[in-house]
Design a protein around this motif. Sequence first.
Motif, PDB file in Angstrom:
ATOM      1  N   LEU A 169       0.291   4.195  -3.999  1.00  0.00           N
ATOM      2  CA  LEU A 169       1.459   4.223  -3.118  1.00  0.00           C
ATOM      3  C   LEU A 169       2.416   3.092  -3.459  1.00  0.00           C
ATOM      4  CD1 LEU A 169       2.987   4.953  -0.430  1.00  0.00           C
ATOM      5  CD2 LEU A 169       1.327   3.483   0.738  1.00  0.00           C
TER       6      LEU A 169
ATOM      7  N   ARG B 101      -7.325   2.856  -2.505  1.00  0.00           N
ATOM      8  CA  ARG B 101      -5.996   3.147  -1.980  1.00  0.00           C
ATOM      9  C   ARG B 101      -5.166   1.925  -2.344  1.00  0.00           C
ATOM     10  NH1 ARG B 101      -8.714   7.131  -1.543  1.00  0.00           N
ATOM     11  NH2 ARG B 101      -8.760   8.539   0.240  1.00  0.00           N
TER      12      ARG B 101
ATOM     13  N   CYS C  26      -4.083   0.642   2.641  1.00  0.00           N
ATOM     14  CA  CYS C  26      -4.542   0.283   1.299  1.00  0.00           C
ATOM     15  C   CYS C  26      -5.632  -0.792   1.303  1.00  0.00           C
ATOM     16  CB  CYS C  26      -3.366  -0.193   0.454  1.00  0.00           C
ATOM     17  SG  CYS C  26      -2.081   1.067   0.286  1.00  0.00           S
TER      18      CYS C  26
ATOM     19  N   LEU D 287       2.310   8.553  -4.442  1.00  0.00           N
ATOM     20  CA  LEU D 287       3.395   8.595  -3.462  1.00  0.00           C
ATOM     21  C   LEU D 287       4.421   7.500  -3.720  1.00  0.00           C
ATOM     22  CD1 LEU D 287       1.122   8.727  -0.288  1.00  0.00           C
ATOM     23  CD2 LEU D 287       2.272  10.678  -1.295  1.00  0.00           C
TER      24      LEU D 287
ATOM     25  N   VAL E 241      -4.245  11.666   2.505  1.00  0.00           N
ATOM     26  CA  VAL E 241      -4.653  10.324   2.094  1.00  0.00           C
ATOM     27  C   VAL E 241      -6.143  10.119   2.352  1.00  0.00           C
ATOM     28  CG1 VAL E 241      -4.413   7.869   2.660  1.00  0.00           C
ATOM     29  CG2 VAL E 241      -2.382   9.274   2.322  1.00  0.00           C
TER      30      VAL E 241
ATOM     31  N   THR F  58       5.563   1.070  -2.180  1.00  0.00           N
ATOM     32  CA  THR F  58       6.180   0.906  -0.868  1.00  0.00           C
ATOM     33  C   THR F  58       6.725  -0.503  -0.666  1.00  0.00           C
ATOM     34  OG1 THR F  58       5.795   1.147   1.517  1.00  0.00           O
ATOM     35  CG2 THR F  58       3.987   0.261   0.206  1.00  0.00           C
TER      36      THR F  58
ATOM     37  N   TRP G 113       6.781   6.585   1.755  1.00  0.00           N
ATOM     38  CA  TRP G 113       5.838   7.301   2.601  1.00  0.00           C
ATOM     39  C   TRP G 113       6.347   8.695   2.914  1.00  0.00           C
ATOM     40  CZ3 TRP G 113       0.978   7.191   3.335  1.00  0.00           C
ATOM     41  CH2 TRP G 113       0.364   7.671   4.493  1.00  0.00           C
TER      42      TRP G 113
END
Length: 250
Positions: free
Chosen positions: A209, A62, A221, A178, A201, A211, A181
């Motif tokens: 991701l 992640r 993550c 992504l 997820v 972010t 979020w």
Amino acid sequence: MTHQIKLTDVDLDYFVYSLRSQSLRSAVFNLAVGGKMYKAAGDVAAVRALSGINLEINEGDRIALVGHNGSGKTTLLKVIAGIYHPTRGQMTIDGDITSMIAINAGIEMEATGLRNIYKLGLMRRLSRKVIDSRVDSIAEFSGLGDFLHLPVRTYSAGMLARLMFSVATEFEADILVLDEWLSAGDADFVKKAGQRMQKMVEEAKIVVLATHDHDLVRRVCNRVCELKGGHIAFLGSTEDWMACRETQAA
């Protein structure tokens, strides 16, 4: 099957033509924030948005893409999602991808919500039979009721977001990509959507991701890729990234 994303020496350039135009020259300089501009050929300039990206993401990862605005994180996310193709270098992806980037892409404003459900499903190469089996579930989750039989041009922004999110998250994928979020619809829907996103997820083989939310990085993550000016400035565990941030802040 082992799921993996691998980028080797990947560059991405944006090309801007007819630089004699003042407005296009301005556009080039705006694009150049976070990247390097160079003259390509003739009346053409290019902005190197990503440079020398070497990144391997393996099953179970992640990974957060972090960095300031213009650092290249969303561009890299779009390369991984297949929206942009590298100018140079190689990229291999083993696994099916669900992308939550610009989820309203491909919407037909004059068509009904129901017709758009089928269109978006077919764009993902799903069979009509598979889409048929999920329509009721999509309709129920969206909460749009009879509005699904109206053209989406009659929808509010929140209603459109609910429809798009419901379609995008209905079908399983090995790799979940992504941007930020979640911000789909009203407060009640955001809460419900957040629960669905968390489940996706947890079940995905790989999550990538982009972010600005460092608390989210810590919670979700296990790895971090920090970008600066289109280059990878840090690549490692979340714990090591947080330690580096604490050292820099001291």
